[in-house]
Every structure is written in structure tokens, then in C-alpha cells.
Scaffold this active site. Structure first.
Site, short mmCIF file in Angstrom:
data_model
loop_
_atom_site.label_atom_id
_atom_site.label_comp_id
_atom_site.label_asym_id
_atom_site.label_seq_id
_atom_site.Cartn_x
_atom_site.Cartn_y
_atom_site.Cartn_z
N ARG A 227 0.13 -1.17 0.24
CA ARG A 227 0.11 0.31 -0.13
C ARG A 227 0.98 1.19 -0.30
NH1 ARG A 227 -3.48 -2.48 -1.43
NH2 ARG A 227 -5.93 -3.36 -0.63
N GLU A 256 -3.56 7.70 -3.80
CA GLU A 256 -4.63 6.96 -5.37
C GLU A 256 -6.10 8.28 -5.60
OE1 GLU A 256 -4.38 3.37 -5.61
OE2 GLU A 256 -2.15 2.26 -4.69
N HIS A 274 -1.57 0.18 -10.12
CA HIS A 274 -2.04 -0.95 -8.97
C HIS A 274 -2.91 -1.83 -9.63
CE1 HIS A 274 -4.14 -0.55 -4.75
NE2 HIS A 274 -4.00 -1.88 -4.79
C1 GLV Z 1 -5.10 -5.32 -3.96
O1 GLV Z 1 -4.58 -4.01 -3.54
C2 GLV Z 1 -6.00 -5.96 -3.10
O2 GLV Z 1 -5.82 -6.30 -1.34
O3 GLV Z 1 -6.24 -7.07 -3.24
#
Ligand code: GLV
Ligand code: GLV
Length: 308
Positions: A227, A256, A274
Site C-alpha cells: 500500500r 491514489e 495498482h
Molecule cells: C489489492 O490491492 C488487494 O488488496 O487485493
């Protein structure tokens, strides 16, 4: 019973079948874009019992005020830092996520893709080709690093971290991890690659910051498929500028969808939007898992991936 889906997810026609078979009334947000907060509030006021949402939806205390009938929030993601889990629990709303080996493999593969891209300067070289700048073989263009015999530091040796580590064998790399086996400081000092695989929590926020960046080797690459806020992005940019680390490969951002604007101009940054879990098998699995959680939760059983 009624349920709301905030975005039509891949393979929806197939994966939603158990919900249709169970006779639920399903409303899927009709637009091919992220639902806005106000739109979600308006929907939840219609009294849905089930919600299938994405990690881009913030499920917080205030939102729950509009969701009087809600019984279950099925997050279409492994991470669930977008959800205030205690707030849901106080209202007896179950929260589920989509842990899956396929998703984990997919994220692990993406971490490697970022490592490889940085090491062999693939993006810079690609740009060079695109710009028709190649004028014939030269010994000095885009000289990268070797990977064999290098040390990969895994921060967070959970399911994904272990899969990243396993792949290092094939590359002849050594793996170190932080946690029981050693401290984060030692890992940072030894590693040629530092790959982050921890969930975002109060403890992991800004885990990588101006205090520990100087411990990295100057030749080290930092990889983030976890993250954005697990690193202090401003301080990472500073470190990249100052030559304190050699590169940053990231799939996630502190704010984001906006990467730190300073990162855009740096040649030693590789960014993706992402997409670490964006493979066909992973997406299908995530959909099936989210639906299974909804089906089980709505009939009053404990869903398989209840977040506790
Ligand atoms: C994506 O970032 C997830 O947590 O599945
Ligand atoms: C973290 O997301 C892990 O499962 O390693």
C-alpha cells in the site's frame, strides 16, 4: 434480500451465478467508473443487506449511518484498509476480503516484474526505442545490475512475501526477512532489493521513511506492491534524488490515484496503476471468493473469509 455491487467486476456474469441462484435482488452500479461517495450513500439508503465493494470505496462510520439494513460488506480485495472494521463490528456488519493463492501469486509476480524492470532499465530503454533514439549497438547504453547472488529483503514474510521469496531461488538470490529472523534495520543494510508485503496498519504507516532510508545500500531498489502509505512517498522521492537508494518500483501511491508529482520526472522510478493482482486467474478468483462470502454471510453462516 437485496444487495448492491459498486462496480461490475470481471467475469461478473459467471461469478454472480450463486447469488442469482439464491434469489437475491442484485443492483450493479451501472457506470463504468468509480462510484462517488454521494452516489454510494444514496444507494445504501435504499436498505441493502449486502454490499460488494472495491478498495476505492471508503467504508467508514459516517457511511454506515446510511446503511441501516447492511449485514455484510464483501471487499473485492485482499487488503481491507479502506474499511473501518471496528465500526462495522459495532453495527454487527460482517466484513470479508478475498485472500487467494492466485491473487498472492499474481502480486508476487508483479513484484518481480517491477524488480526486473528497474534492474534492467526496461522502461527507460523502451522510451528510448519509442523515441527512435537507437542508432546501433553501443557498449555503454542502459547498463543495469546483475541479480544473481544479490540479496532480496522481504518485509512481511506472509503469504505474498513467501511467494516472492520462493521465486528468488531460481534467480540465484539470497533472501532475508524482517520479523522473527532479524530486524528491519539489518534487512535494509544487507538488501539489494527491499520488497514490501505488509498490510497497511497504524504500525506499518510510513514504515520506510527518512530515518531508515539512509540504511539502504546506495545501489538498492525499493519495491512496493503493498500500500502506498507503507512508505513516506515524499521522503522516498528525496532519497531517490539524493542517490540514497537506486530506484523505486511501485504499484501503489500515498494518495491514489495521484503519484507524488515529483516521481513522474525521475528516471529511476517504475510505476504501475495498482494492477499487481490484475491477472485473469486472480480476478476470477477474487470475484468467486467475494460472491461466496456474500452467499454464506447473507444466509447467516460465517463467511469463509470473515475479517476478525
Ligand atoms: C489489492 O490491492 C488487494 O488488496 O487485493
Ligand atoms: C500480505 O498482504 C501478505 O499476505 O503477505
Amino acid at each position: 434480500m437485496k444487495l448492491f455491487v459498486t462496480r461490475k467486476i470481471p467475469f461478473w456474469e459467471e461469478v454472480s451465478k450463486p447469488l442469482l441462484d439464491a434469489g437475491y435482488e442484485i443492483t450493479v452500479y451501472p457506470n463504468n467508473r468509480r462510484i462517488e461517495r454521494g452516489e454510494l450513500v444514496a444507494e445504501l439508503e435504499k436498505g441493502y443487506e449486502g454490499l460488494l465493494c472495491l478498495l476505492t470505496e471508503k467504508i467508514d462510520e459516517e457511511l454506515l449511518l446510511h446503511a441501516g439494513n447492511l449485514k455484510i460488506v464483501a471487499n473485492y480485495a485482499v487488503g481491507f484498509d479502506n474499511i473501518d472494521v471496528p465500526a462495522c463490528q459495532r453495527k454487527n456488519i460482517m466484513v470479508t476480503n478475498t485472500p487467494s493463492d492466485k491473487v498472492n501469486e499474481s502480486v508476487a509476480e508483479h513484484a518481480w516484474a517491477l524488480m526486473l524492470a528497474l534492474t534492467r532499465r526496461i522502461v527507460e530503454a523502451h522510451e528510448f526505442m519509442r523515441n527512435a533514439a537507437y542508432e546501433g549497438w553501443e557498449p555503454e547504453i542502459f547498463v543495469g545490475q546483475d541479480m544473481v547472488d544479490k540479496t532480496l529483503g522481504i518485509v512481511g514474510m506472509g503469504r505474498i512475501g513467501s511467494m516472492v521469496a520462493k521465486r528468488a531461488e531460481g534467480w540465484g538470490m539470497k533472501v532475508v526477512s524482517a520479523g522473527k529472523e532479524g530486524s528491519l534495520e539489518d534487512l535494509l543494510k544487507q538488501s539489494d532489493y527491499v520488497s514490501l508485503h505488509v498490510p497497511l496498519t497504524a504500525e506499518t504507516k510510513h514504515l520506510i521513511n527518512a530515518k531508515n532510508l539512509p540504511l539502504f545500500k546506495k545501489t538498492a531498489f525499493l519495491i512496493n506492491t503493498a500500500r502506498g502509505p507503507v512508505v513516506d512517498e515524499v521522503e522516498v522521492v528525496e532519497a531517490l534524488r539524493a542517490g540514497i537508494i537506486a530506484g523505486y518500483g511501485t504499484d501503489v501511491y500515498e494518495n491514489e490515484p495521484h503519484p507524488n508529482p515529483e516521481m513522474l520526472g525521475l528516471p529511476n522510478v517504475v510505476m504501475t496503476p495498482h494492477i499487481a493482482s490484475a491477472t485473469v486467474a486472480a480476478r476470477r478468483d477474487m470475484g468467486e471468493i467475494a460472491v461466496r462470502n456474500l452467499v454464506e454471510g447473507l444466509v447467516g453462516r460465517v463467511p469463509p473469509n470473515l475479517v476478525r
